[in-house]
Design an enzyme around this catalytic site. Structure first.
Site, PDB file in Angstrom:
ATOM      1  CG  MET A 201       8.842  -7.463   6.368  1.00  0.00           C
ATOM      2  SD  MET A 201       8.865  -6.191   7.773  1.00  0.00           S
ATOM      3  CE  MET A 201       6.992  -5.348   7.798  1.00  0.00           C
TER       4      MET A 201
ATOM      5  CG  HIS B  85       8.772   1.087  12.737  1.00  0.00           C
ATOM      6  ND1 HIS B  85       8.985  -0.259  12.411  1.00  0.00           N
ATOM      7  CD2 HIS B  85       8.598   1.183  13.924  1.00  0.00           C
ATOM      8  CE1 HIS B  85       8.511  -0.868  13.408  1.00  0.00           C
ATOM      9  NE2 HIS B  85       8.159  -0.045  14.383  1.00  0.00           N
TER      10      HIS B  85
ATOM     11  CB  THR C 287      -1.204   0.222   1.007  1.00  0.00           C
ATOM     12  OG1 THR C 287      -0.066   0.270   2.415  1.00  0.00           O
ATOM     13  CG2 THR C 287      -1.693  -1.299   1.125  1.00  0.00           C
TER      14      THR C 287
ATOM     15  CE  LYS D 151      20.274  -9.269   3.986  1.00  0.00           C
ATOM     16  NZ  LYS D 151      19.996  -8.922   5.123  1.00  0.00           N
TER      17      LYS D 151
HETATM   18  C1  GAR Z   1       3.982  -0.456   6.749  1.00  0.00           C
HETATM   19  O1  GAR Z   1       3.085  -0.376   7.868  1.00  0.00           O
HETATM   20  C2  GAR Z   1       5.264  -0.091   7.224  1.00  0.00           C
HETATM   21  O2  GAR Z   1       5.473   0.676   7.978  1.00  0.00           O
HETATM   22  C3  GAR Z   1       5.862  -1.550   7.923  1.00  0.00           C
HETATM   23  O3  GAR Z   1       5.330  -2.432   6.967  1.00  0.00           O
HETATM   24  C4  GAR Z   1       4.287  -2.029   6.435  1.00  0.00           C
HETATM   25  C5  GAR Z   1       4.004  -2.383   5.086  1.00  0.00           C
HETATM   26  O4  GAR Z   1       2.841  -2.192   4.628  1.00  0.00           O
HETATM   27  N1  GAR Z   1       7.342  -1.697   7.976  1.00  0.00           N
HETATM   28  C6  GAR Z   1       7.660  -2.252   9.033  1.00  0.00           C
HETATM   29  O5  GAR Z   1       7.176  -2.584   9.996  1.00  0.00           O
HETATM   30  C7  GAR Z   1       9.190  -2.102   9.119  1.00  0.00           C
HETATM   31  N2  GAR Z   1       9.752  -2.470  10.578  1.00  0.00           N
HETATM   32  P1  GAR Z   1       2.862  -2.201   2.948  1.00  0.00           P
HETATM   33  O6  GAR Z   1       3.138  -3.466   2.175  1.00  0.00           O
HETATM   34  O7  GAR Z   1       1.073  -2.049   2.781  1.00  0.00           O
HETATM   35  O8  GAR Z   1       3.191  -0.744   2.424  1.00  0.00           O
END
Ligand code: GAR
Length: 193
Positions: free
Chosen positions: A90, A109, A13, A65
């Site tokens: 991630m 975040h 998103t 990696k």
């Molecule tokens: C988001 O809420 C972002 O803040 C989080 O992953 C989600 C991805 O949503 N990131 C973390 O938690 C980083 N530690 P999306 O795929 O719908 O953009």
């Protein structure tokens, strides 16, 4: 054209919000790649809808990696990518990319860092019973959701919030704050007027 790459592992998103804002404001920013480490991730379909080339490979396809990041780096350098935007990616970014992009990798975040880092920032805040959580945009360093903070916006936790309702309000804030922060960073770097 300013060239950025978006890295993501999930729903996408934030990818969509960034792509839509860039299009809507007719900004000279090109998302040259979606870099994705999860072949089943919904973000891949979303990137293709925006005609953004997708690089999708799992870490296990590589020796380690370093080789994984070197392959990504080669791809970014071929297209002269100037900035990396992590949007739900991630994985911890390591020195191969950090050294090639000093202070040029952003992350989002879903909590007010340094509170609630990690994969479950929204849930952890809810379980801890805090009354205010929020969204953080920061430069990436070698840690987990650490690095200099660029912007933060609070989000109230309401008495009857569950994970879905709180996540929904946090995502709404994310979708505007990430774009605003990206523009601010590009202006500070004198890449965008
Ligand atoms: C988001 O809420 C972002 O803040 C989080 O992953 C989600 C991805 O949503 N990131 C973390 O938690 C980083 N530690 P999306 O795929 O719908 O953009």
């Amino acid at each position: 054209m300013i060239k950025i790459a978006v890295f993501a592992s999930g729903t996408g998103t934030n990818f969509v919000a960034l792509a839509q804002h860039i299009k809507h404001h007719r900004l000279p920013i090109q998302i040259t790649h979606l870099i994705c480490d999860q072949p089943q991730a919904t973000v891949i379909t979303r990137a293709r809808e925006f005609k953004v080339p997708v690089w999708v490979h799992q870490l296990k396809e590589f020796k380690d990696k370093t080789e994984y990041e070197q392959t990504i780096l080669q791809c970014l350098q071929e297209d002269q990518v100037q900035l990396i935007v992590l949007a739900g990616y991630m994985r911890i970014v390591t020195n191969t990319l950090l050294n090639a992009y000093p202070r040029a990798i952003l992350n989002i975040h879903p909590a007010l860092l340094p509170a609630f880092p990690g994969r479950h920032g929204i849930e952890d805040a809810l379980l801890a019973g805090v009354k205010i959580t929020g969204v953080t945009i920061h430069y990436v360093d070698a840690g987990v959701d650490s690095g200099p903070i660029i912007a933060q916006q609070p989000v109230k936790v309401l008495p009857h919030d569950d994970l879905a309702s709180l996540a929904n309000r946090i995502h709404q804030v994310e979708h505007q704050l990430y774009f605003d922060s990206l523009c601010q960073v590009l202006q500070d770097k004198k890449l965008l007027k």
